[in-house]
Design a protein around this motif. Sequence first.
Motif, PDB file in Angstrom:
ATOM      1  N   UNK A  28     102.855  30.138  -1.591  1.00 22.81           N
ATOM      2  CA  UNK A  28     102.352  31.415  -2.080  1.00 22.81           C
ATOM      3  C   UNK A  28     102.081  31.301  -3.581  1.00 22.81           C
ATOM      4  N   UNK A  29     100.839  31.575  -3.975  1.00 22.36           N
ATOM      5  CA  UNK A  29     100.425  31.456  -5.368  1.00 22.36           C
ATOM      6  C   UNK A  29     100.071  32.829  -5.928  1.00 22.36           C
ATOM      7  N   UNK A  48      89.418  48.266 -10.560  1.00 22.35           N
ATOM      8  CA  UNK A  48      89.011  47.903  -9.195  1.00 22.35           C
ATOM      9  C   UNK A  48      90.004  48.459  -8.183  1.00 22.35           C
ATOM     10  N   UNK A  49      89.485  49.039  -7.108  1.00 19.77           N
ATOM     11  CA  UNK A  49      90.353  49.648  -6.104  1.00 19.77           C
ATOM     12  C   UNK A  49      90.794  48.668  -5.024  1.00 19.77           C
ATOM     13  N   UNK A  50      90.226  47.455  -5.044  1.00 20.57           N
ATOM     14  CA  UNK A  50      90.672  46.381  -4.152  1.00 20.57           C
ATOM     15  C   UNK A  50      90.968  45.162  -5.025  1.00 20.57           C
ATOM     16  N   UNK A  51      92.187  44.629  -4.931  1.00 22.95           N
ATOM     17  CA  UNK A  51      92.582  43.524  -5.803  1.00 22.95           C
ATOM     18  C   UNK A  51      93.315  42.448  -5.024  1.00 22.95           C
ATOM     19  N   UNK A  52      92.874  41.203  -5.116  1.00 21.88           N
ATOM     20  CA  UNK A  52      93.665  40.097  -4.573  1.00 21.88           C
ATOM     21  C   UNK A  52      94.933  39.941  -5.403  1.00 21.88           C
ATOM     22  N   UNK A  53      96.078  39.791  -4.757  1.00 17.27           N
ATOM     23  CA  UNK A  53      97.339  39.666  -5.499  1.00 17.27           C
ATOM     24  C   UNK A  53      98.029  38.327  -5.271  1.00 17.27           C
ATOM     25  N   UNK A  54      97.812  37.721  -4.100  1.00 15.02           N
ATOM     26  CA  UNK A  54      98.437  36.433  -3.815  1.00 15.02           C
ATOM     27  C   UNK A  54      97.533  35.587  -2.924  1.00 15.02           C
ATOM     28  N   UNK A  55      97.611  34.274  -3.111  1.00 11.77           N
ATOM     29  CA  UNK A  55      96.913  33.321  -2.256  1.00 11.77           C
ATOM     30  C   UNK A  55      97.950  32.603  -1.406  1.00 11.77           C
ATOM     31  N   UNK A  78      93.588  28.671   4.167  1.00 10.30           N
ATOM     32  CA  UNK A  78      93.861  29.553   3.039  1.00 10.30           C
ATOM     33  C   UNK A  78      93.672  30.999   3.459  1.00 10.30           C
ATOM     34  N   UNK A  79      94.482  31.896   2.904  1.00  9.52           N
ATOM     35  CA  UNK A  79      94.371  33.326   3.183  1.00  9.52           C
ATOM     36  C   UNK A  79      94.688  34.091   1.901  1.00  9.52           C
ATOM     37  N   UNK A  80      94.353  35.376   1.907  1.00  5.91           N
ATOM     38  CA  UNK A  80      94.598  36.222   0.747  1.00  5.91           C
ATOM     39  C   UNK A  80      95.450  37.416   1.135  1.00  5.91           C
ATOM     40  N   UNK A  81      96.331  37.827   0.219  1.00  9.17           N
ATOM     41  CA  UNK A  81      96.963  39.137   0.310  1.00  9.17           C
ATOM     42  C   UNK A  81      96.293  40.018  -0.737  1.00  9.17           C
ATOM     43  N   UNK A  82      95.940  41.243  -0.350  1.00 10.33           N
ATOM     44  CA  UNK A  82      95.234  42.144  -1.251  1.00 10.33           C
ATOM     45  C   UNK A  82      95.937  43.487  -1.311  1.00 10.33           C
ATOM     46  N   UNK A  83      95.779  44.145  -2.451  1.00 12.07           N
ATOM     47  CA  UNK A  83      96.216  45.531  -2.603  1.00 12.07           C
ATOM     48  C   UNK A  83      94.965  46.404  -2.627  1.00 12.07           C
ATOM     49  N   UNK A  84      94.971  47.428  -1.811  1.00 15.42           N
ATOM     50  CA  UNK A  84      93.812  48.326  -1.743  1.00 15.42           C
ATOM     51  C   UNK A  84      94.266  49.753  -1.982  1.00 15.42           C
ATOM     52  N   UNK A  85      93.708  50.374  -3.019  1.00 19.93           N
ATOM     53  CA  UNK A  85      94.039  51.753  -3.336  1.00 19.93           C
ATOM     54  C   UNK A  85      93.081  52.674  -2.593  1.00 19.93           C
ATOM     55  N   UNK A  86      93.319  52.815  -1.282  1.00 20.54           N
ATOM     56  CA  UNK A  86      92.541  53.743  -0.466  1.00 20.54           C
ATOM     57  C   UNK A  86      91.242  53.207   0.086  1.00 20.54           C
ATOM     58  N   UNK A  93      94.186  38.709   4.893  1.00 17.18           N
ATOM     59  CA  UNK A  93      93.023  38.185   5.605  1.00 17.18           C
ATOM     60  C   UNK A  93      93.471  37.190   6.662  1.00 17.18           C
ATOM     61  N   UNK A  94      92.533  36.792   7.492  1.00 19.81           N
ATOM     62  CA  UNK A  94      92.765  35.667   8.385  1.00 19.81           C
ATOM     63  C   UNK A  94      92.913  34.390   7.556  1.00 19.81           C
ATOM     64  N   UNK A  95      93.406  33.326   8.192  1.00 14.82           N
ATOM     65  CA  UNK A  95      93.445  32.023   7.542  1.00 14.82           C
ATOM     66  C   UNK A  95      92.117  31.314   7.792  1.00 14.82           C
TER      67      UNK A  95
END
Length: 355
Positions: A115-116, A125-132, A139-147, A188-190
Amino acid sequence: MLLTSGYNFEGYRIVEYLGFLSGETVLGTGFLSEFSAGFSDFFGVSNQRFADKLEQAKDAAIQHLLEKAVNAGANALIGIDIDYNMFSANMIGVIANATAVKIEAIEAQSSDLQILPVMNYVPGARVRPVQVLLGESSIALQLCSYGEPLEALLAQIRLENLFGQTVDLGSIAFFQCTAEEKAGFWHTEFAPIDLSLARGVCAAEVLLCKTFFHGKQTAHPSDSIRIPYQAFQLSALKKAYGADAFLSFSIEEDSWTCLCGTRNPSSAEKCALCERYKGANAPVGDGLNPLHLAALEKLENAKEIYKFVAELETPPHSPQAKTLLEGLESNANMERLYGNMKSSSLKKIRQFFQE
């Protein structure tokens, strides 16, 4: 064989699309069913004979579809759709459509994930990648989405190693995004990718290009801000305040900066983006914070480092802090015999943050 009318399975990722398939069947309703139907129509009641015929036709069509999927090498079907048609001569036709896929459990590779932290963000921005999340070859992404709901996205990703070198992965498309149990977070998916050159990586930069939801594409700005911390400092900050934390809380003359990086006017009681209350941004306790590292690195020796930390951690806020203090005190005492122990003390502090 897993079946769904949707387009993903919780806990699984699609590794191969095998094509569109259909299963068909045609059944005659029969003389008695027709007579029974007329009787039911006259009295306005339901007809079980016709219902049974429809159920039988549907099951036969799905069975035919499953046989084709097995022959194609699939272990799941997505987007299942069933259509009914009435032909002449009292014949019922049923067509079952679906996309055949191969899937595998995401949990199977969770123990191997690296985890990076994402070291950049776009203000507002209302959608932000927070971790890879890195697997052996995916590879996959974790994102924070404000609505903002997500379905698919396109992102430019660059990985960084311990020496500050970068590996540019280019633009990667993720065709599935799933909401996590924690409100506001998605993963996301991998996506399969060649990571043979990504050795010793410890951080990442991610820039969203486009997001997709219900047929609508949204373009995203490219002017991101680099976070002024080291990777382990940012990881510790996220561990303390949440995955969407990017900056430490600060107060200016006429504004205050939230943990999410949003600048708010002094009169605002909560953040305009993440809706954290101003008081919720305050540091947790009065103990050692990863953001103290910059000040610690400027000190001359282990004795000064021990004094600095002891003042923050008196009394120790946890068993781990007590162990750290004992180690720093030992380094300070050994300086008389072994010379400057500053680097050893800083190493202990970094390990403390990473734990």
